[in-house]
Each structure stands twice: as C-alpha cells, then as structure tokens.
Design a protein around this motif. Structure first.
Motif, PDB file in Angstrom:
ATOM      1  N   LYS A   9      31.893  71.200-101.630  1.00  0.00           N
ATOM      2  CA  LYS A   9      31.549  72.330-102.497  1.00  0.00           C
ATOM      3  C   LYS A   9      30.028  72.507-102.571  1.00  0.00           C
ATOM      4  O   LYS A   9      29.528  73.639-102.493  1.00  0.00           O
ATOM      5  CB  LYS A   9      32.135  72.117-103.897  1.00  0.00           C
ATOM      6  CG  LYS A   9      31.836  73.225-104.869  1.00  0.00           C
ATOM      7  CD  LYS A   9      32.509  74.508-104.467  1.00  0.00           C
ATOM      8  CE  LYS A   9      32.298  75.582-105.531  1.00  0.00           C
ATOM      9  NZ  LYS A   9      32.348  76.924-104.964  1.00  0.00           N
ATOM     10  N   SER A  10      29.297  71.424-102.678  1.00  0.00           N
ATOM     11  CA  SER A  10      27.831  71.501-102.736  1.00  0.00           C
ATOM     12  C   SER A  10      27.256  72.097-101.457  1.00  0.00           C
ATOM     13  O   SER A  10      26.361  72.942-101.498  1.00  0.00           O
ATOM     14  CB  SER A  10      27.227  70.115-102.966  1.00  0.00           C
ATOM     15  OG  SER A  10      27.572  69.633-104.230  1.00  0.00           O
ATOM     16  N   VAL A  11      27.778  71.655-100.319  1.00  0.00           N
ATOM     17  CA  VAL A  11      27.300  72.178 -99.032  1.00  0.00           C
ATOM     18  C   VAL A  11      27.648  73.661 -98.905  1.00  0.00           C
ATOM     19  O   VAL A  11      26.825  74.470 -98.472  1.00  0.00           O
ATOM     20  CB  VAL A  11      27.891  71.357 -97.859  1.00  0.00           C
ATOM     21  CG1 VAL A  11      27.641  72.040 -96.526  1.00  0.00           C
ATOM     22  CG2 VAL A  11      27.307  69.956 -97.858  1.00  0.00           C
ATOM     23  N   MET A  12      28.865  74.020 -99.285  1.00  0.00           N
ATOM     24  CA  MET A  12      29.266  75.425 -99.223  1.00  0.00           C
ATOM     25  C   MET A  12      28.385  76.285-100.122  1.00  0.00           C
ATOM     26  O   MET A  12      27.948  77.365 -99.713  1.00  0.00           O
ATOM     27  CB  MET A  12      30.741  75.567 -99.610  1.00  0.00           C
ATOM     28  CG  MET A  12      31.694  75.027 -98.565  1.00  0.00           C
ATOM     29  SD  MET A  12      33.428  75.045 -99.120  1.00  0.00           S
ATOM     30  CE  MET A  12      33.719  76.812 -99.279  1.00  0.00           C
ATOM     31  N   ASP A  13      28.106  75.808-101.309  1.00  0.00           N
ATOM     32  CA  ASP A  13      27.234  76.549-102.227  1.00  0.00           C
ATOM     33  C   ASP A  13      25.825  76.688-101.657  1.00  0.00           C
ATOM     34  O   ASP A  13      25.236  77.767-101.694  1.00  0.00           O
ATOM     35  CB  ASP A  13      27.166  75.859-103.591  1.00  0.00           C
ATOM     36  CG  ASP A  13      28.445  75.998-104.395  1.00  0.00           C
ATOM     37  OD1 ASP A  13      29.300  76.838-104.040  1.00  0.00           O
ATOM     38  OD2 ASP A  13      28.593  75.242-105.370  1.00  0.00           O
ATOM     39  N   TYR A  14      25.298  75.616-101.118  1.00  0.00           N
ATOM     40  CA  TYR A  14      23.937  75.613-100.584  1.00  0.00           C
ATOM     41  C   TYR A  14      23.776  76.636 -99.457  1.00  0.00           C
ATOM     42  O   TYR A  14      22.788  77.356 -99.392  1.00  0.00           O
ATOM     43  CB  TYR A  14      23.567  74.210-100.086  1.00  0.00           C
ATOM     44  CG  TYR A  14      22.168  74.118 -99.538  1.00  0.00           C
ATOM     45  CD1 TYR A  14      21.087  73.959-100.402  1.00  0.00           C
ATOM     46  CD2 TYR A  14      21.923  74.191 -98.178  1.00  0.00           C
ATOM     47  CE1 TYR A  14      19.795  73.881 -99.918  1.00  0.00           C
ATOM     48  CE2 TYR A  14      20.631  74.115 -97.681  1.00  0.00           C
ATOM     49  CZ  TYR A  14      19.568  73.963 -98.555  1.00  0.00           C
ATOM     50  OH  TYR A  14      18.290  73.899 -98.062  1.00  0.00           O
ATOM     51  N   PHE A  15      24.775  76.693 -98.564  1.00  0.00           N
ATOM     52  CA  PHE A  15      24.694  77.596 -97.421  1.00  0.00           C
ATOM     53  C   PHE A  15      25.354  78.950 -97.675  1.00  0.00           C
ATOM     54  O   PHE A  15      25.393  79.799 -96.789  1.00  0.00           O
ATOM     55  CB  PHE A  15      25.309  76.951 -96.177  1.00  0.00           C
ATOM     56  CG  PHE A  15      24.495  75.808 -95.647  1.00  0.00           C
ATOM     57  CD1 PHE A  15      23.225  76.012 -95.134  1.00  0.00           C
ATOM     58  CD2 PHE A  15      24.978  74.521 -95.688  1.00  0.00           C
ATOM     59  CE1 PHE A  15      22.461  74.960 -94.662  1.00  0.00           C
ATOM     60  CE2 PHE A  15      24.229  73.459 -95.216  1.00  0.00           C
ATOM     61  CZ  PHE A  15      22.963  73.680 -94.702  1.00  0.00           C
ATOM     62  N   GLY A  16      25.888  79.145 -98.874  1.00  0.00           N
ATOM     63  CA  GLY A  16      26.513  80.420 -99.217  1.00  0.00           C
ATOM     64  C   GLY A  16      27.794  80.690 -98.444  1.00  0.00           C
ATOM     65  O   GLY A  16      28.093  81.831 -98.110  1.00  0.00           O
ATOM     66  N   ILE A  17      28.559  79.651 -98.182  1.00  0.00           N
ATOM     67  CA  ILE A  17      29.807  79.766 -97.433  1.00  0.00           C
ATOM     68  C   ILE A  17      30.965  79.928 -98.418  1.00  0.00           C
ATOM     69  O   ILE A  17      31.122  79.124 -99.332  1.00  0.00           O
ATOM     70  CB  ILE A  17      30.035  78.512 -96.562  1.00  0.00           C
ATOM     71  CG1 ILE A  17      28.883  78.334 -95.566  1.00  0.00           C
ATOM     72  CG2 ILE A  17      31.378  78.592 -95.846  1.00  0.00           C
ATOM     73  CD1 ILE A  17      28.897  76.989 -94.849  1.00  0.00           C
ATOM     74  N   THR A  18      31.761  80.956 -98.218  1.00  0.00           N
ATOM     75  CA  THR A  18      32.913  81.183 -99.093  1.00  0.00           C
ATOM     76  C   THR A  18      34.141  80.444 -98.548  1.00  0.00           C
ATOM     77  O   THR A  18      34.164  80.044 -97.380  1.00  0.00           O
ATOM     78  CB  THR A  18      33.256  82.686 -99.165  1.00  0.00           C
ATOM     79  OG1 THR A  18      33.689  83.131 -97.870  1.00  0.00           O
ATOM     80  CG2 THR A  18      32.065  83.513 -99.634  1.00  0.00           C
ATOM     81  N   ASN A  19      35.136  80.306 -99.404  1.00  0.00           N
ATOM     82  CA  ASN A  19      36.400  79.682 -98.979  1.00  0.00           C
ATOM     83  C   ASN A  19      36.991  80.448 -97.798  1.00  0.00           C
ATOM     84  O   ASN A  19      37.435  79.854 -96.821  1.00  0.00           O
ATOM     85  CB  ASN A  19      37.417  79.684-100.118  1.00  0.00           C
ATOM     86  CG  ASN A  19      37.096  78.723-101.215  1.00  0.00           C
ATOM     87  OD1 ASN A  19      35.958  78.266-101.346  1.00  0.00           O
ATOM     88  ND2 ASN A  19      38.078  78.424-102.043  1.00  0.00           N
ATOM     89  N   ARG A  20      37.002  81.756 -97.901  1.00  0.00           N
ATOM     90  CA  ARG A  20      37.592  82.603 -96.863  1.00  0.00           C
ATOM     91  C   ARG A  20      36.823  82.470 -95.549  1.00  0.00           C
ATOM     92  O   ARG A  20      37.415  82.385 -94.472  1.00  0.00           O
ATOM     93  CB  ARG A  20      37.619  84.061 -97.323  1.00  0.00           C
ATOM     94  CG  ARG A  20      38.364  84.971 -96.371  1.00  0.00           C
ATOM     95  CD  ARG A  20      38.536  86.366 -96.946  1.00  0.00           C
ATOM     96  NE  ARG A  20      39.280  86.402 -98.182  1.00  0.00           N
ATOM     97  CZ  ARG A  20      40.613  86.362 -98.267  1.00  0.00           C
ATOM     98  NH1 ARG A  20      41.323  86.284 -97.183  1.00  0.00           N
ATOM     99  NH2 ARG A  20      41.213  86.405 -99.429  1.00  0.00           N
TER     100      ARG A  20
END
Length: 67
Positions: A9-20
C-alpha cells in the motif's frame, strides 16, 4: 493489516498506482489486489505474480525519476 500489505500500500501510494492499474498490469482482478491490501489474501514471494509486481513497480519508479 499485515506488514506485506502495508508495504504494498505504501509503495502504491508513493507511485500513485491504483488497485485497478496494478491489477491490469498483473493480469488479475482488482478485487484480488484489494484482498492483498486488506490482508484477506497473502501475496506469496514464491509466486510468479511477485516478479511481475516488482518489475511494474520498478518501471513506475523509472517513469517518475525521468520526469
């Protein structure tokens, strides 16, 4: 939330990556990404998915640093 889920979740948030977006890159259903993030399913290091996930995150990292 398990540590692996928190890290993802932290990595996704940092890079602006959504679940989809992540689901599309991995070829999985977005609900599976949600289950990884909330701890209902474990993302196993021995799975082929983890290699694709790592490559996708590295590619995202390179795009951000190129800007």
């Amino acid at each position: 939330m398990p540590r692996t889920a928190q890290n993802l979740k932290s990595v996704m948030d940092y890079f602006g990556i959504t679940n989809r977006e992540l689901a599309g890159a991995l070829g999985v259903d977005p609900s599976l990404v949600s289950r990884w993030l909330n701890g209902q399913r474990k993302l196993k290091a021995a799975s082929g998915t983890i290699n694709v996930l790592a490559e996708y995150i590295l590619t995202s990292s390179r795009r951000i640093h190129d800007i």
